[in-house]
Design a protein around this motif. Sequence first.
Motif, PDB file in Angstrom:
ATOM      1  N   SER A 106      -6.842  -0.137  -8.345  1.00  0.00           N
ATOM      2  CA  SER A 106      -6.845   0.237  -6.928  1.00  0.00           C
ATOM      3  C   SER A 106      -7.950   1.232  -6.587  1.00  0.00           C
ATOM      4  O   SER A 106      -8.252   1.432  -5.407  1.00  0.00           O
ATOM      5  CB  SER A 106      -5.491   0.828  -6.531  1.00  0.00           C
ATOM      6  OG  SER A 106      -5.262   2.067  -7.188  1.00  0.00           O
ATOM      7  N   LEU A 162       0.366  -6.169  -9.132  1.00  0.00           N
ATOM      8  CA  LEU A 162      -0.231  -6.399  -7.816  1.00  0.00           C
ATOM      9  C   LEU A 162       0.601  -5.781  -6.703  1.00  0.00           C
ATOM     10  O   LEU A 162       0.065  -5.317  -5.691  1.00  0.00           O
ATOM     11  CB  LEU A 162      -0.397  -7.906  -7.591  1.00  0.00           C
ATOM     12  CG  LEU A 162      -1.358  -8.612  -8.547  1.00  0.00           C
ATOM     13  CD1 LEU A 162      -1.453 -10.093  -8.198  1.00  0.00           C
ATOM     14  CD2 LEU A 162      -2.738  -7.971  -8.517  1.00  0.00           C
ATOM     15  N   LYS A 165      -0.218  -2.176  -6.840  1.00  0.00           N
ATOM     16  CA  LYS A 165      -1.592  -1.981  -6.360  1.00  0.00           C
ATOM     17  C   LYS A 165      -1.628  -1.882  -4.836  1.00  0.00           C
ATOM     18  O   LYS A 165      -2.363  -1.071  -4.270  1.00  0.00           O
ATOM     19  CB  LYS A 165      -2.457  -3.153  -6.833  1.00  0.00           C
ATOM     20  CG  LYS A 165      -3.880  -3.157  -6.288  1.00  0.00           C
ATOM     21  CD  LYS A 165      -4.660  -4.320  -6.864  1.00  0.00           C
ATOM     22  CE  LYS A 165      -6.046  -4.433  -6.224  1.00  0.00           C
ATOM     23  NZ  LYS A 165      -5.957  -4.906  -4.824  1.00  0.00           N
ATOM     24  N   GLY A 166      -0.843  -2.714  -4.166  1.00  0.00           N
ATOM     25  CA  GLY A 166      -0.768  -2.612  -2.713  1.00  0.00           C
ATOM     26  C   GLY A 166      -0.216  -1.284  -2.250  1.00  0.00           C
ATOM     27  O   GLY A 166      -0.669  -0.735  -1.236  1.00  0.00           O
ATOM     28  N   GLN A 169      -3.026   1.471  -2.803  1.00  0.00           N
ATOM     29  CA  GLN A 169      -4.182   1.377  -1.916  1.00  0.00           C
ATOM     30  C   GLN A 169      -3.959   2.073  -0.586  1.00  0.00           C
ATOM     31  O   GLN A 169      -4.917   2.286   0.159  1.00  0.00           O
ATOM     32  CB  GLN A 169      -4.533  -0.099  -1.674  1.00  0.00           C
ATOM     33  CG  GLN A 169      -5.262  -0.745  -2.835  1.00  0.00           C
ATOM     34  CD  GLN A 169      -5.615  -2.191  -2.557  1.00  0.00           C
ATOM     35  OE1 GLN A 169      -4.927  -2.868  -1.786  1.00  0.00           O
ATOM     36  NE2 GLN A 169      -6.657  -2.694  -3.187  1.00  0.00           N
ATOM     37  N   THR A 170      -2.729   2.409  -0.271  1.00  0.00           N
ATOM     38  CA  THR A 170      -2.459   3.115   0.977  1.00  0.00           C
ATOM     39  C   THR A 170      -2.772   4.606   0.883  1.00  0.00           C
ATOM     40  O   THR A 170      -2.763   5.301   1.897  1.00  0.00           O
ATOM     41  CB  THR A 170      -0.991   2.936   1.375  1.00  0.00           C
ATOM     42  OG1 THR A 170      -0.137   3.469   0.349  1.00  0.00           O
ATOM     43  CG2 THR A 170      -0.662   1.459   1.564  1.00  0.00           C
ATOM     44  N   GLY A 298       2.454  -0.290   1.804  1.00  0.00           N
ATOM     45  CA  GLY A 298       1.461  -1.234   1.325  1.00  0.00           C
ATOM     46  C   GLY A 298       1.400  -2.528   2.109  1.00  0.00           C
ATOM     47  O   GLY A 298       0.667  -3.427   1.754  1.00  0.00           O
ATOM     48  N   SER A 299       2.198  -2.619   3.181  1.00  0.00           N
ATOM     49  CA  SER A 299       2.182  -3.858   3.960  1.00  0.00           C
ATOM     50  C   SER A 299       0.974  -3.943   4.869  1.00  0.00           C
ATOM     51  O   SER A 299       0.612  -5.015   5.333  1.00  0.00           O
ATOM     52  CB  SER A 299       3.463  -3.947   4.794  1.00  0.00           C
ATOM     53  OG  SER A 299       3.567  -2.825   5.670  1.00  0.00           O
ATOM     54  N   LYS A 301      -2.256  -2.543   4.035  1.00  0.00           N
ATOM     55  CA  LYS A 301      -3.368  -2.892   3.171  1.00  0.00           C
ATOM     56  C   LYS A 301      -2.871  -3.856   2.100  1.00  0.00           C
ATOM     57  O   LYS A 301      -1.795  -3.680   1.574  1.00  0.00           O
ATOM     58  CB  LYS A 301      -3.943  -1.638   2.494  1.00  0.00           C
ATOM     59  CG  LYS A 301      -4.704  -0.744   3.460  1.00  0.00           C
ATOM     60  CD  LYS A 301      -5.369   0.377   2.683  1.00  0.00           C
ATOM     61  CE  LYS A 301      -6.184   1.266   3.595  1.00  0.00           C
ATOM     62  NZ  LYS A 301      -6.873   2.350   2.859  1.00  0.00           N
ATOM     63  N   GLY A 302      -3.660  -4.852   1.748  1.00  0.00           N
ATOM     64  CA  GLY A 302      -3.265  -5.817   0.750  1.00  0.00           C
ATOM     65  C   GLY A 302      -4.040  -5.670  -0.513  1.00  0.00           C
ATOM     66  O   GLY A 302      -5.030  -5.026  -0.583  1.00  0.00           O
TER      67      GLY A 302
END
Length: 302
Positions: A106, A162, A165-166, A169-170, A298-299, A301-302
């Motif tokens: 990430s 994964l 990771k989402g 990334q936030t 995380g919804s 950013k993917g």
Amino acid sequence: MNSYKAIRLRPTLTIGKLVIHISFILLCAVCVFPFLVIIGTSFQTENDIIKFGYSMIPKNFTLDAYKVILREPTVLLNSYLVTIGTTIVGSLVGMWVTTTYAYAISRKDYSYRTFLAFFIFFTMLFHGGMVPSYILMVKWLGLRNNILALILPYLISGWFVLLMKGFLQTIPDAIIESAKMDGAGELRIFTQIVLQITKPALATLGLFFALQYWNDWWLTLLYMDQNNLMKLQYLLIRVLKNMEYLNSAEAIQYGLVKPGMQVPSLTARMAMCILAAGPMLLVFPLFQKYFVQGLTVGSVKG
């Protein structure tokens, strides 16, 4: 001086909200009803099930199913200890491995993030299969009848990585950059900042790991021959198979069961469901306050 009193505004109940509340109440009732039927049926007799079917309220209360399953409590207790131990250790180590891997891919400033992301995604598309996995665990690692064989195969999952990771990334890059400017190292940033921010995501991930380890019976079937290393789910499957055999004509032929004698196989299935699912039903409310929040993080950013 003027005294001010706090005014509490009561939420207005509109027709739309009333319909939503009633719908969710009905939905909860539909979800809870089967479980109540399972509890009630586990205390029924075999004859009552055959005559009247499954019922939430038993007509003739009996503990025959639990007596049969708990005939050897030491075996069941040992299976509980093995299952609880592998669930706790596997969940904690799996969360650490998954989170560290997801954190690495990430980070935009990490050079090998693309390769590692493709590597974990590739495992979701192509799997080695049962035979290579068995050869790896038994022949190469020598983990036959070893408690590690119940933990290692589930330590990391491509979907979990994964998903995490989402979540990661936030986290704004400015937080990590400011921590670096203050002299914090990568390990300190990860343990004291990243993990603290992603507590809802960790709770969600931990629940997924706990359910995976708790419900597993396949690894015991593949790698375990010793009774003291059986997990709970596999033990209950063996008990069910034995009861089905005792109800067969072959068991009567060899004199294992007297003619006309009924083994509580139907009620035992329900009792085994209670014994297997009960602890997880008690654990889930502890994660519930983080679960919904963790699913929504995380919804964006993917």
